[in-house]
Every structure is written in structure tokens, then in C-alpha cells.
Motif scaffolding. Structure first.
Motif, PDB file in Angstrom:
ATOM      1  N   ALA A 128     176.358  42.712  96.437  1.00 44.49           N
ATOM      2  CA  ALA A 128     175.824  41.429  96.878  1.00 44.49           C
ATOM      3  C   ALA A 128     174.803  40.894  95.887  1.00 44.49           C
ATOM      4  N   PRO A 129     174.771  39.588  95.722  1.00 42.68           N
ATOM      5  CA  PRO A 129     173.812  39.037  94.779  1.00 42.68           C
ATOM      6  C   PRO A 129     172.411  39.000  95.356  1.00 42.68           C
ATOM      7  N   GLY A 130     171.818  40.158  95.562  1.00 43.85           N
ATOM      8  CA  GLY A 130     170.406  40.238  95.932  1.00 43.85           C
ATOM      9  C   GLY A 130     169.633  40.139  94.640  1.00 43.85           C
ATOM     10  N   ARG A 131     168.576  40.904  94.525  1.00 44.42           N
ATOM     11  CA  ARG A 131     167.820  40.831  93.289  1.00 44.42           C
ATOM     12  C   ARG A 131     168.469  41.606  92.155  1.00 44.42           C
ATOM     13  N   ALA A 132     169.309  42.604  92.507  1.00 48.64           N
ATOM     14  CA  ALA A 132     169.928  43.461  91.488  1.00 48.64           C
ATOM     15  C   ALA A 132     168.874  44.037  90.560  1.00 48.64           C
ATOM     16  N   GLY A 133     167.868  44.667  91.170  1.00 52.30           N
ATOM     17  CA  GLY A 133     166.761  45.228  90.401  1.00 52.30           C
ATOM     18  C   GLY A 133     167.214  46.324  89.462  1.00 52.30           C
ATOM     19  N   ARG A 134     166.383  46.572  88.488  1.00 50.04           N
ATOM     20  CA  ARG A 134     166.680  47.573  87.474  1.00 50.04           C
ATOM     21  C   ARG A 134     166.047  48.907  87.861  1.00 50.04           C
ATOM     22  N   ILE A 135     166.811  49.978  87.689  1.00 55.06           N
ATOM     23  CA  ILE A 135     166.305  51.300  88.062  1.00 55.06           C
ATOM     24  C   ILE A 135     165.858  52.056  86.807  1.00 55.06           C
ATOM     25  N   ILE A 136     164.622  52.492  86.836  1.00 55.83           N
ATOM     26  CA  ILE A 136     164.059  53.235  85.706  1.00 55.83           C
ATOM     27  C   ILE A 136     163.720  54.634  86.209  1.00 55.83           C
ATOM     28  N   ALA A 137     164.396  55.649  85.672  1.00 51.82           N
ATOM     29  CA  ALA A 137     164.121  57.019  86.097  1.00 51.82           C
ATOM     30  C   ALA A 137     163.224  57.691  85.065  1.00 51.82           C
ATOM     31  N   VAL A 138     162.278  58.483  85.557  1.00 53.47           N
ATOM     32  CA  VAL A 138     161.354  59.157  84.639  1.00 53.47           C
ATOM     33  C   VAL A 138     161.527  60.665  84.792  1.00 53.47           C
ATOM     34  N   ALA A 139     161.833  61.341  83.679  1.00 56.85           N
ATOM     35  CA  ALA A 139     162.019  62.794  83.706  1.00 56.85           C
ATOM     36  C   ALA A 139     161.035  63.434  82.728  1.00 56.85           C
ATOM     37  N   GLN A 140     160.925  64.746  82.798  1.00 60.66           N
ATOM     38  CA  GLN A 140     159.936  65.425  81.959  1.00 60.66           C
ATOM     39  C   GLN A 140     160.580  66.551  81.151  1.00 60.66           C
ATOM     40  N   ALA A 141     160.044  66.756  79.928  1.00 60.10           N
ATOM     41  CA  ALA A 141     160.558  67.838  79.087  1.00 60.10           C
ATOM     42  C   ALA A 141     159.920  69.172  79.464  1.00 60.10           C
ATOM     43  N   ARG A 142     158.746  69.111  80.102  1.00 58.16           N
ATOM     44  CA  ARG A 142     158.133  70.336  80.649  1.00 58.16           C
ATOM     45  C   ARG A 142     157.155  69.942  81.746  1.00 58.16           C
TER      46      ARG A 142
END
Ligand SMILES: Nc1ncnc2c1ncn2[C@@H]1O[C@H](COP(=O)(O)OP(=O)(O)O)[C@@H](O)[C@H]1O
Ligand SMILES: [Mg+2]
Length: 391
Positions: A128-142
Motif C-alpha cells: 500500500a502506498p503509505g509512507r514506505a519508510g526506509r529500514i536501517i539495521a544496525v549491527a556490531q562487529a563485537r
């Protein structure tokens, strides 16, 4: 879309676009969707007539096509009443092009729905044409490298509107702590304990928009936060369908959704990886961290080769000239080291003591400024979400 939207006209030269939109409203008896397979310019003025008939007109447009832009201006000039004009543009549309459309009078610019995953940056989403927000995932190397610091302050800076003009509307941003067992987002922001994720994990329900709306904490700058449970939850208690539904709901109502990932590679992070428009991995350039980071990138991109992975080097100021070690790290990761955050224990501890983001506790510190720069860079990388913010 507002509740008042009753009749929609979709104008698109590609039938798959109008089909995708019509399909997303199929279950809603209150909304009538008509379709025209044409470009706006190709309708030769018939779109102007439609302005009087429909509550919302969605049209697919190519911002490089002058004839289309002229048709947009013509349509806007003849606008009467409350008809809302929504442009559907390719996810790779530039900020300047999006602005040209809004300057021409379009109410909203949304990324085109696609039936598959678009490669590279600025992926468009089906649905559906809602906001279609962008997903930013944050991961860690340690562990302890600073991924929660990045997730919290990136979300906060995006919500505060880092890099936007004072008069620009602010984006709607959500922050989700999926570090189910060791999540610290709640304490970074001094939030009251939330057991939403534990409840979901225990009763297995699929979260919907109302549930999320009621269970997320809201900060003064509008940032909506879902913290990890205060009590211990078994790591495998969440199901992928629950996480998928949560993200799909949030990206309908938000411009950016920032997710703090757990270190463990559990099955339910897969829906996050599938949906992420950007994956930030926070690391330092020590050999063990770079090795782990490389393994993590290989794991994450194995089934998702188009996943855009960006490296955030923490505890190090951006160098003017790269040292041999830094060049070797970039080579090992096969990535440019684009983002650098200085080691700034003073700002980090003031923020922790006060339970506030850096924008409030230490806005002028080196780390505070670097977070602002990271938010600006993120907004530039993911322009499709940056068109029209909260109204
Ligand atoms: N650039 C930095 N300079 C100084 N301290 C930092 C920096 N980034 C993070 N920290 C501190 O390091 C600790 C661990 O950070 P955190 O974000 O919780 O790491 P992670 O989520 O990766 O385990 C926190 O006390 C945080 O304040
Ligand atoms: Mg953390």
C-alpha cells in the motif's frame, strides 16, 4: 492516505504498478480504485477532468520526462477542491527531482511499488502506498563497540531533522531494540520499562499498527521507541512473522525505522535483513573486529546480495590520510570506510548519565557532531524516504 480517501485514480504506463496499488486496496470496501494505463502527459488533459471526480490521484512519473512535468504543472494549475496528488517515482529519484515535483504542487512523492527487490540503494517497496519508510539495521562487529550508541543517536538525529531547514517538516522515525536479551536502548533514553517484546514473544501474536501505536514510547521530538524487555526473554521466542509484521507496520507509518540488532544470528533477524534498505555495521579496525565484520558481511549478503552494507568505524576520528592499516581494513571488507565516529568518552558518559541522546546532552561534542553527519549522510543515501515528511 487519510480515512476520508474514497475514490482513487491510478495513472501508470506500467500495468504492474497500477495492479500492485489496486491489489493493496482490494480488501477495503470503502475505497474505489480506477486505473488508466497511460502516462500523465499521454492523457492529454483528461487528468484535469479527473481532478473533479477523485479524492486521490496517484500517477507514475519519470522525473526526467519534461512532458510529464509539464502535465503535472497543468494538473496542479487546474486543481480544485481537495483532490490529493501523489507522484509515484522510481526509488532512485534524486532529492532535487523529488523537490521539483513537490515544487510543482504534488502533495507527496512515493517510491514505486515493485514486485521484486530492487538492487542497490533506495529500494522501493511493494504494498500500500503509505509512507514506505526506509529500514536501517544496525549491527556490531563485537560487543560493546557502540552499535546501540549509533542506533539511538542516528534515530534521534533523523527525527530531530539534522540537516533539514527549520521550516521543513520533520520525518517520522521509529527505533526498535531487537537486542531481545541485552538491549540497552531503553536505558540510553531513560525510558520506563516496556515489556511489549516480551509479551509478543510469550503470546505469539502478530503485532498490528494499533498494538504498536499503543505500546511504543514517544519522545518529545516524535521519535517512537520500542525497547527490549526488562525481564529475560528466551532468544528464540520471537517468530520471523512477528518481526516481519512489526517492520511492515512501522514502515507504513514512518519515514525511517532504525533497528538495533542482537549479536546472535537468530532466525528472526532474517525478515530485518530482507527488508533493510541499509545495513550499518559498527566496528573498529582491530584485526579481530575486521575479521568478524567480514564474516558478518558474508553471512548477511549470502542470501541478500543486493543488501547495501555500510561500515561505521567507531572510536576513531575520520583520518585526513588513510594509514596502511585503514587501507587494509577497507580492502579486507571490500567496502569503503565512509563513516567515522571519534572516541569521545566524555560525551558518551554525559549522555549515559543523563539518559539522553547526544543532541541534548552533548550537541557540540565531537561525537554529537559526528552523529549529525551520519544522519545527514543516511538521509542522502536513502533519498526516497526524504520527500515529504509528517504533515
Ligand atoms: N565513540 C565513542 N566514544 C566513547 N565511548 C563510546 C563511543 N561509542 C560508544 N561508547 C560507549 O561504549 C559503551 C558501549 O556502547 P554500546 O553502544 O552500548 O555498544 P554495543 O551496543 O555495540 O554493545 C557505552 O558506554 C557507550 O557510551
Ligand atoms: Mg547494544
Amino acid at each position: 492516505m487519510t480515512d476520508a480517501a474514497k475514490s482513487l485514480l491510478v495513472i501508470a504506463p506500467e500495468p504492474r504498478v497500477s495492479e500492485a496499488i489496486a491489489a493493496s486496496f482490494a480488501g477495503d470496501a470503502g475505497i474505489r480504485v480506477d486505473r488508466r494505463t497511460a502516462t500523465l502527459a499521454g492523457l492529454n488533459g483528461h487528468a484535469v477532468e479527473a481532478m473533479a471526480t477523485y479524492d486521490v490521484i496517484l500517477f507514475q512519473t519519470d522525473p526526467n520526462d519534461e512532458a510529464d512535468l509539464a502535465a503535472v504543472r497543468d494538473l496542479v494549475a487546474h486543481r480544485r477542491g481537495q483532490t490529493k496528488l501523489v507522484a509515484l517515482a522510481d526509488g532512485a529519484i534524486s532529492l532535487a527531482q523529488a523537490r521539483a515535483l513537490t515544487d510543482a504542487g504534488v502533495d507527496e512523492v512515493l517510491p514505486l511499488p515493485t514486485d521484486g527487490r530492487t538492487a542497490g540503494k533506495g529500494r522501493a517497496h511493494a504494498g500500500a502506498p503509505g509512507r514506505a519508510g526506509r529500514i536501517i539495521a544496525v549491527a556490531q562487529a563485537r560487543g560493546g563497540i557502540g552499535s546501540t550508541t549509533v542506533a539511538v543517536n542516528l534515530a534521534d538525529q533523523l527525527a530531530t531533522g539534522a540537516g533539514l531547514k527549520r521550516s521543513d517538516p520533520r520525518p517520522k522515525v521509529a527505533l526498535v531494540d531487537l537486542d531481545l536479551q541485552f538491549g540497552t536502548v531503553g536505558s540510553f533514553l531513560d525510558l520506563a520499562e516496556q515489556d511489549t517484546l516480551l509479551k509478543l514473544a510469550m503470546d505469539g501474536t502478530i503485532p498490528d499498527a494499533t498494538f504498536l501505536d499503543q505500546s511504543m514510547a514517544s519522545l518529545p521530538n516524535g521519535l517512537a521507541v520500542l525497547a527490549a524487555p526488562a525481564r529475560f526473554a528466551p532468544l528464540d521466542a520471537l517468530r520471523p512473522e512477528q518481526v516481519a509484521a512489526m517492520l511492515d507496520c512501522l514502515r507504513q507509518s514512518c519515514d525511517f525505522v532504525v533497528v538495533d540488532l542482537p549479536r546472535a544470528l537468530v532466525g528472526w533477524i532474517e525478515p530485518v535483513i530482507e527488508r533493510a534498505d541499509e545495513m550499518l555495521i559498527v566496528t573498529d579496525i582491530s584485526v579481530p573486529s575486521i575479521r568478524h565484520c567480514r564474516r558478518l558481511i558474508d553471512f548477511l549478503t549470502q542470501d541478500n546480495p543486493a543488501l547495501p552494507v555500510e561500515i561505521v568505524v567507531n572510536h576513531q576520528r575520520k583520518p585526513l590520510f588513510r594509514s596502511k592499516l585503514q587501507r587494509e581494513a577497507a580492502k579486507a571488507l571490500d567496502r569503503r570506510l565512509d563513516h567515522w565516529l571519534p572516541h569521545d568518552p566524555r560525551a558518551a558518559s554525559v549522555a549515559a548519565d543523563r539518559g539522553q541522546p547526544l543532541s541534548q546532552s552533548a550537541p557540540r561534542s565531537a561525537l554529537g557532531k559526528a552523529m549529525r553527519a551520519l544522519a545527514r549522510a543516511t538521509r542522502a543515501t536513502l533519498p526516497a524516504a526524504a520527500q515529504k515528511y509528517a504533515k
